[in-house]
Design a protein around this motif. Structure first.
Motif, PDB file in Angstrom:
ATOM      1  N   ARG A  33      48.048  37.032  46.665  1.00  0.00           N
ATOM      2  CA  ARG A  33      47.395  37.209  45.417  1.00  0.00           C
ATOM      3  C   ARG A  33      46.139  37.970  45.425  1.00  0.00           C
ATOM      4  O   ARG A  33      45.475  37.565  46.066  1.00  0.00           O
ATOM      5  CB  ARG A  33      47.342  35.544  44.805  1.00  0.00           C
ATOM      6  CG  ARG A  33      47.022  35.683  43.279  1.00  0.00           C
ATOM      7  CD  ARG A  33      47.275  34.229  42.704  1.00  0.00           C
ATOM      8  NE  ARG A  33      46.689  34.336  41.242  1.00  0.00           N
ATOM      9  CZ  ARG A  33      46.841  33.216  40.383  1.00  0.00           C
ATOM     10  NH1 ARG A  33      47.446  32.258  40.667  1.00  0.00           N
ATOM     11  NH2 ARG A  33      46.484  33.533  39.154  1.00  0.00           N
ATOM     12  N   GLU A  34      46.275  38.835  44.505  1.00  0.00           N
ATOM     13  CA  GLU A  34      45.097  39.750  44.304  1.00  0.00           C
ATOM     14  C   GLU A  34      45.081  40.429  43.117  1.00  0.00           C
ATOM     15  O   GLU A  34      46.026  40.485  42.364  1.00  0.00           O
ATOM     16  CB  GLU A  34      44.947  40.740  45.625  1.00  0.00           C
ATOM     17  CG  GLU A  34      46.337  41.729  45.503  1.00  0.00           C
ATOM     18  CD  GLU A  34      46.160  42.717  46.574  1.00  0.00           C
ATOM     19  OE1 GLU A  34      45.644  43.734  46.735  1.00  0.00           O
ATOM     20  OE2 GLU A  34      46.862  42.256  47.697  1.00  0.00           O
ATOM     21  N   ILE A  35      43.850  40.766  42.740  1.00  0.00           N
ATOM     22  CA  ILE A  35      43.610  41.772  41.558  1.00  0.00           C
ATOM     23  C   ILE A  35      43.482  43.072  42.273  1.00  0.00           C
ATOM     24  O   ILE A  35      42.741  43.513  43.053  1.00  0.00           O
ATOM     25  CB  ILE A  35      42.120  41.482  40.834  1.00  0.00           C
ATOM     26  CG1 ILE A  35      42.253  39.773  40.398  1.00  0.00           C
ATOM     27  CG2 ILE A  35      41.731  42.384  39.870  1.00  0.00           C
ATOM     28  CD1 ILE A  35      41.071  39.449  39.684  1.00  0.00           C
ATOM     29  N   ASN A  36      44.231  44.094  41.415  1.00  0.00           N
ATOM     30  CA  ASN A  36      44.153  45.428  41.716  1.00  0.00           C
ATOM     31  C   ASN A  36      43.633  46.110  40.583  1.00  0.00           C
ATOM     32  O   ASN A  36      44.414  46.386  39.672  1.00  0.00           O
ATOM     33  CB  ASN A  36      45.632  46.089  41.929  1.00  0.00           C
ATOM     34  CG  ASN A  36      45.706  47.200  42.666  1.00  0.00           C
ATOM     35  OD1 ASN A  36      44.984  48.299  42.184  1.00  0.00           O
ATOM     36  ND2 ASN A  36      46.597  47.476  43.242  1.00  0.00           N
ATOM     37  N   GLU A  37      42.346  46.443  40.736  1.00  0.00           N
ATOM     38  CA  GLU A  37      41.705  46.907  39.500  1.00  0.00           C
ATOM     39  C   GLU A  37      42.283  48.376  39.191  1.00  0.00           C
ATOM     40  O   GLU A  37      42.319  48.780  38.059  1.00  0.00           O
ATOM     41  CB  GLU A  37      40.231  47.209  39.964  1.00  0.00           C
ATOM     42  CG  GLU A  37      39.459  45.836  40.065  1.00  0.00           C
ATOM     43  CD  GLU A  37      38.961  45.238  38.808  1.00  0.00           C
ATOM     44  OE1 GLU A  37      39.197  45.737  37.615  1.00  0.00           O
ATOM     45  OE2 GLU A  37      38.551  43.958  38.644  1.00  0.00           O
ATOM     46  N   GLU A  38      42.582  49.354  40.326  1.00  0.00           N
ATOM     47  CA  GLU A  38      43.279  50.628  40.210  1.00  0.00           C
ATOM     48  C   GLU A  38      44.247  50.443  39.244  1.00  0.00           C
ATOM     49  O   GLU A  38      44.510  51.457  38.399  1.00  0.00           O
ATOM     50  CB  GLU A  38      43.348  51.328  41.456  1.00  0.00           C
ATOM     51  CG  GLU A  38      44.117  52.459  41.440  1.00  0.00           C
ATOM     52  CD  GLU A  38      44.597  53.007  42.920  1.00  0.00           C
ATOM     53  OE1 GLU A  38      45.155  54.355  42.864  1.00  0.00           O
ATOM     54  OE2 GLU A  38      44.148  52.508  43.471  1.00  0.00           O
ATOM     55  N   GLN A  39      45.322  49.601  39.658  1.00  0.00           N
ATOM     56  CA  GLN A  39      46.543  49.343  38.584  1.00  0.00           C
ATOM     57  C   GLN A  39      46.362  48.686  37.332  1.00  0.00           C
ATOM     58  O   GLN A  39      47.219  48.546  36.475  1.00  0.00           O
ATOM     59  CB  GLN A  39      47.642  48.958  39.544  1.00  0.00           C
ATOM     60  CG  GLN A  39      47.760  49.873  40.651  1.00  0.00           C
ATOM     61  CD  GLN A  39      49.203  49.372  41.625  1.00  0.00           C
ATOM     62  OE1 GLN A  39      49.695  48.821  41.061  1.00  0.00           O
ATOM     63  NE2 GLN A  39      48.961  49.797  42.878  1.00  0.00           N
ATOM     64  N   GLY A  40      45.024  47.850  37.070  1.00  0.00           N
ATOM     65  CA  GLY A  40      44.850  47.013  36.138  1.00  0.00           C
ATOM     66  C   GLY A  40      45.592  45.652  35.968  1.00  0.00           C
ATOM     67  O   GLY A  40      46.024  45.363  34.795  1.00  0.00           O
TER      68      GLY A  40
END
Length: 142
Positions: A33-40
């Protein structure tokens, strides 16, 4: 060239609720589980099975905001299948071959994906209306 279906990406409004649903109905486990800022997006990878070419997953995607690609997808279409991803052994070679066949690449070079993968997307209009992702898994430890 394609080794397996790596994952099916599913856009959702509430990641925690969808994780709970998939766990209870399909008995799958969250392996990342992660946040991918680049993909929003905030994403969760749920393990389905392992095969010779690697694992298969369900990827749940919650947008970080309404102006992100997944946020816009949800506004237009609602929750559901966002993309399908295929595992490849060499993403650069796959991109060169597919691009050489006239399929437009949305990514000019591979970028970071979930669980340390390298990914690239193909234009859905050139792939039967399906947003298609290529995934190269990181090398397995010896």
């Amino acid at each position: 060239m394609l080794m397996r279906i790596d994952h099916v990406g599913i856009a959702c409004e509430n990641l925690d609720e969808k994780i709970a649903f998939y766990r209870s109905v399909f008995d799958v486990k969250v392996v990342a589980r992660e946040i991918n800022e680049e993909q929003g997006v905030e994403e969760a990878m749920l393990h389905v099975a392992d095969g010779e070419g690697g694992g298969s997953y369900i990827q749940l995607l919650e947008p970080l905001g309404p102006d992100t690609p997944v946020g816009k997808f949800l506004a237009r279409r609602g929750e559901g299948v966002h993309h399908i991803a295929y595992g490849v052994s060499d993403i650069v070679a796959a991109m060169e071959h597919i691009g050489g066949e006239g399929v437009r690449l949305l990514d000019k070079s591979p970028r970071h994906g979930a669980m340390g993968t390298s990914i690239a997307f193909l234009h859905p209009k050139d792939v039967g209306g399906v947003l298609t992702e290529l995934v190269e898994s990181p090398p397995r430890p010896s």
